[in-house]
Scaffold this motif. Sequence first.
Motif, mmCIF file in Angstrom:
data_model
loop_
_atom_site.group_PDB
_atom_site.id
_atom_site.type_symbol
_atom_site.label_atom_id
_atom_site.label_comp_id
_atom_site.label_asym_id
_atom_site.label_seq_id
_atom_site.Cartn_x
_atom_site.Cartn_y
_atom_site.Cartn_z
ATOM 1 N N LYS A 165 0.819 -1.214 0.000
ATOM 2 C CA LYS A 165 0.000 0.000 0.000
ATOM 3 C C LYS A 165 0.852 1.264 0.000
ATOM 4 O O LYS A 165 0.332 2.369 -0.145
ATOM 5 C CB LYS A 165 -0.906 0.012 1.238
ATOM 6 N N LEU A 166 2.154 1.114 0.166
ATOM 7 C CA LEU A 166 3.053 2.257 0.345
ATOM 8 C C LEU A 166 3.583 2.757 -0.994
ATOM 9 O O LEU A 166 4.128 1.982 -1.790
ATOM 10 C CB LEU A 166 4.210 1.851 1.258
ATOM 11 N N GLY B 296 11.170 -8.678 -1.389
ATOM 12 C CA GLY B 296 10.171 -9.512 -2.057
ATOM 13 C C GLY B 296 10.359 -9.489 -3.550
ATOM 14 O O GLY B 296 11.421 -9.109 -4.051
ATOM 15 N N THR B 297 9.316 -9.865 -4.282
ATOM 16 C CA THR B 297 9.427 -9.983 -5.736
ATOM 17 C C THR B 297 8.565 -8.978 -6.488
ATOM 18 O O THR B 297 8.759 -8.782 -7.684
ATOM 19 C CB THR B 297 9.022 -11.398 -6.184
ATOM 20 N N LYS B 298 7.625 -8.324 -5.827
ATOM 21 C CA LYS B 298 6.721 -7.410 -6.510
ATOM 22 C C LYS B 298 7.456 -6.119 -6.904
ATOM 23 O O LYS B 298 8.308 -5.624 -6.155
ATOM 24 C CB LYS B 298 5.545 -7.049 -5.602
ATOM 25 N N PRO B 299 7.128 -5.558 -8.074
ATOM 26 C CA PRO B 299 7.795 -4.325 -8.510
ATOM 27 C C PRO B 299 7.749 -3.206 -7.480
ATOM 28 O O PRO B 299 8.728 -2.473 -7.304
ATOM 29 C CB PRO B 299 7.019 -3.951 -9.785
ATOM 30 N N GLN B 300 6.624 -3.071 -6.774
ATOM 31 C CA GLN B 300 6.506 -1.992 -5.791
ATOM 32 C C GLN B 300 7.485 -2.189 -4.640
ATOM 33 O O GLN B 300 8.097 -1.220 -4.156
ATOM 34 C CB GLN B 300 5.075 -1.952 -5.248
ATOM 35 N N LEU B 301 7.690 -3.438 -4.227
ATOM 36 C CA LEU B 301 8.644 -3.716 -3.148
ATOM 37 C C LEU B 301 10.073 -3.464 -3.620
ATOM 38 O O LEU B 301 10.908 -2.964 -2.860
ATOM 39 C CB LEU B 301 8.501 -5.161 -2.671
ATOM 40 N N LEU B 302 10.359 -3.808 -4.880
ATOM 41 C CA LEU B 302 11.697 -3.589 -5.433
ATOM 42 C C LEU B 302 12.021 -2.102 -5.452
ATOM 43 O O LEU B 302 13.122 -1.694 -5.074
ATOM 44 C CB LEU B 302 11.785 -4.162 -6.850
ATOM 45 N N GLU B 303 11.079 -1.297 -5.889
ATOM 46 C CA GLU B 303 11.316 0.145 -5.958
ATOM 47 C C GLU B 303 11.531 0.730 -4.560
ATOM 48 O O GLU B 303 12.413 1.578 -4.356
ATOM 49 C CB GLU B 303 10.123 0.828 -6.645
ATOM 50 N N GLN B 304 10.740 0.279 -3.591
ATOM 51 C CA GLN B 304 10.922 0.754 -2.216
ATOM 52 C C GLN B 304 12.311 0.399 -1.702
ATOM 53 O O GLN B 304 12.986 1.231 -1.071
ATOM 54 C CB GLN B 304 9.858 0.125 -1.314
ATOM 55 N N ASP B 305 12.757 -0.833 -1.959
ATOM 56 C CA ASP B 305 14.078 -1.259 -1.486
ATOM 57 C C ASP B 305 15.193 -0.454 -2.139
ATOM 58 O O ASP B 305 16.184 -0.105 -1.488
ATOM 59 C CB ASP B 305 14.276 -2.753 -1.772
ATOM 60 N N ILE B 306 15.057 -0.164 -3.430
ATOM 61 C CA ILE B 306 16.089 0.603 -4.139
ATOM 62 C C ILE B 306 16.194 2.014 -3.558
ATOM 63 O O ILE B 306 17.287 2.502 -3.239
ATOM 64 C CB ILE B 306 15.797 0.649 -5.650
ATOM 65 N N TYR B 307 15.071 2.681 -3.401
ATOM 66 C CA TYR B 307 15.102 4.054 -2.906
ATOM 67 C C TYR B 307 15.549 4.124 -1.448
ATOM 68 O O TYR B 307 16.262 5.064 -1.050
ATOM 69 C CB TYR B 307 13.724 4.708 -3.071
ATOM 70 N N SER B 308 15.158 3.147 -0.624
ATOM 71 C CA SER B 308 15.606 3.165 0.773
ATOM 72 C C SER B 308 17.106 2.902 0.861
ATOM 73 O O SER B 308 17.788 3.471 1.730
ATOM 74 C CB SER B 308 14.834 2.135 1.600
ATOM 75 N N THR B 309 17.644 2.083 -0.042
ATOM 76 C CA THR B 309 19.087 1.834 -0.068
ATOM 77 C C THR B 309 19.843 3.095 -0.467
ATOM 78 O O THR B 309 20.900 3.405 0.102
ATOM 79 C CB THR B 309 19.421 0.684 -1.031
ATOM 80 N N ILE B 310 19.327 3.827 -1.440
ATOM 81 C CA ILE B 310 19.959 5.085 -1.844
ATOM 82 C C ILE B 310 19.932 6.079 -0.684
ATOM 83 O O ILE B 310 20.912 6.793 -0.438
ATOM 84 C CB ILE B 310 19.261 5.665 -3.091
ATOM 85 N N TYR B 311 18.828 6.117 0.049
ATOM 86 C CA TYR B 311 18.754 7.018 1.198
ATOM 87 C C TYR B 311 19.838 6.690 2.224
ATOM 88 O O TYR B 311 20.537 7.590 2.716
ATOM 89 C CB TYR B 311 17.378 6.945 1.861
ATOM 90 N N VAL B 312 20.001 5.408 2.562
ATOM 91 C CA VAL B 312 21.015 5.010 3.541
ATOM 92 C C VAL B 312 22.414 5.323 3.020
ATOM 93 O O VAL B 312 23.285 5.777 3.772
ATOM 94 C CB VAL B 312 20.883 3.512 3.890
ATOM 95 N N SER B 313 22.653 5.119 1.726
ATOM 96 C CA SER B 313 23.950 5.431 1.135
ATOM 97 C C SER B 313 24.262 6.918 1.281
ATOM 98 O O SER B 313 25.369 7.299 1.681
ATOM 99 C CB SER B 313 23.958 5.030 -0.344
ATOM 100 N N ASN B 314 23.295 7.767 0.962
ATOM 101 C CA ASN B 314 23.508 9.217 1.082
ATOM 102 C C ASN B 314 23.694 9.638 2.535
ATOM 103 O O ASN B 314 24.515 10.508 2.840
ATOM 104 C CB ASN B 314 22.325 9.965 0.471
#
Length: 442
Positions: A83-84, A329-347
């Motif tokens: 839902k996020l 997970g495997t759903k596109p929405q979960l993948l996008e959330q994981d990518i953006y949260s990883t970029i946030y932690v990197s920054n």
Amino acid sequence: MRSSDKRFYSDQAIITSNDYASLCRGDNPKVLIRKRKMPLEDLIYSMINRKGLTLQLELRNYMKTAHPGIEISKPGYLKQRMKLNPEAIKFLYQNHNKNFYTDPEIAPYLYKGHLVFAADGSDINIPTTPENLERFGSASRNGTKPQAQIGLGCLYDVLNRFIIESDINRVKFDEMKVAQQQIDRLEDTIGKSYPFFVIMDRGYPSIPAFLHMIDKKTLFVVRLKSSDFKSEQKELTTADEDVEIQLTKSRRNHYMGTDREALMMSRESFTLRMVTVTLESGASEVLATNLPREIFPADCFQEIYHMRWQIETAYETLKDRLQLENFTGTKPQLLEQDIYSTIYVSNLAEDIICDIEEQQSEHLKNDYKHVMQINRTVSIGLLKSDLIYILLEQDNEKKKLLMKSLYDEISHNIVPIRPDRHYHRTKGQLAGNYSNTHKRAY
């Protein structure tokens, strides 16, 4: 209070705000409203705290720290995540960056008065499911086993080490077009206080791209292939020349009937500055640019182009040290959330590291045999280990003490900068799966 502290506390204030909750709900204002076992801010914190374990262990460890005695099921957690709105996670790092560049009390690192950005794309391996193959495409050749991939395009500040912009695309995407869109959005993040230029590698340049950047007054440095403007490159007689590029019929034909036709027909020619640089290997490369010669003489372009390598290091950090491809997970929405949260932690990690290195610059430069820098792998591991306790702490004084403890521990882990150091690359069966130079950070 350190400037990176202020930005981090601002991020946390945003996460708990009503406006951010609305952004998280996206197009459906009726979701993520009820008070559940894991409310909205816990969803965000759990993604930031992700360590690449099985989801069951991730949830167990998080809930044991955040809400002892309460358990949450994997299906319930993933149902809430679906839902996020992923753009809400992207907003976090964009807002963090904006706070950095618009802070009147600090000045970012500049090169000859300019911010330096690098544009590049990278393929991200994702779970191969029918939904992901349809959404993002396969990187495999026809007739071979499919491998779903995302094409991630980023714009990176090579001196301040922030990923400024990122876009998730299909695996085969127009990198130059995405880079243009990201450059056009830059003012929203960095404002108008600092001029900048963008470095791009081979594969990026095209005549419409050059015309677009020239018309937008965007400064650029682009490495040319030997086949780009072949006749013009052959006629170069010095290492730094202004070259008139004629928009001949053959050069225009490829774009006729496309959305770039009007741009190609807008003039008969345009001028590019071509600078020839000699690399460390002895090979020569031609760079196309519109940087003014009075500020950027020819002898600085080897250093400028070498800066582009920092975006490759940034991708390595995302994939290797932050385990970007270890998805929830495997759903596109979960993948996008994981990518953006990883970029946030990197920054966030780079912000803290740069803050420490700036405060201790004289010590790191003068008190050792070599110039020293903060160990980024250890820093990321420490941040991942301690960040959850800082996020969950309600007492402001205790939170500040936890942050200070984290800063102190990071500052004690330093490594020397060894210029011109190279390693022989071992490929094939001789290459180890667990390299001594790329140990996991957590």
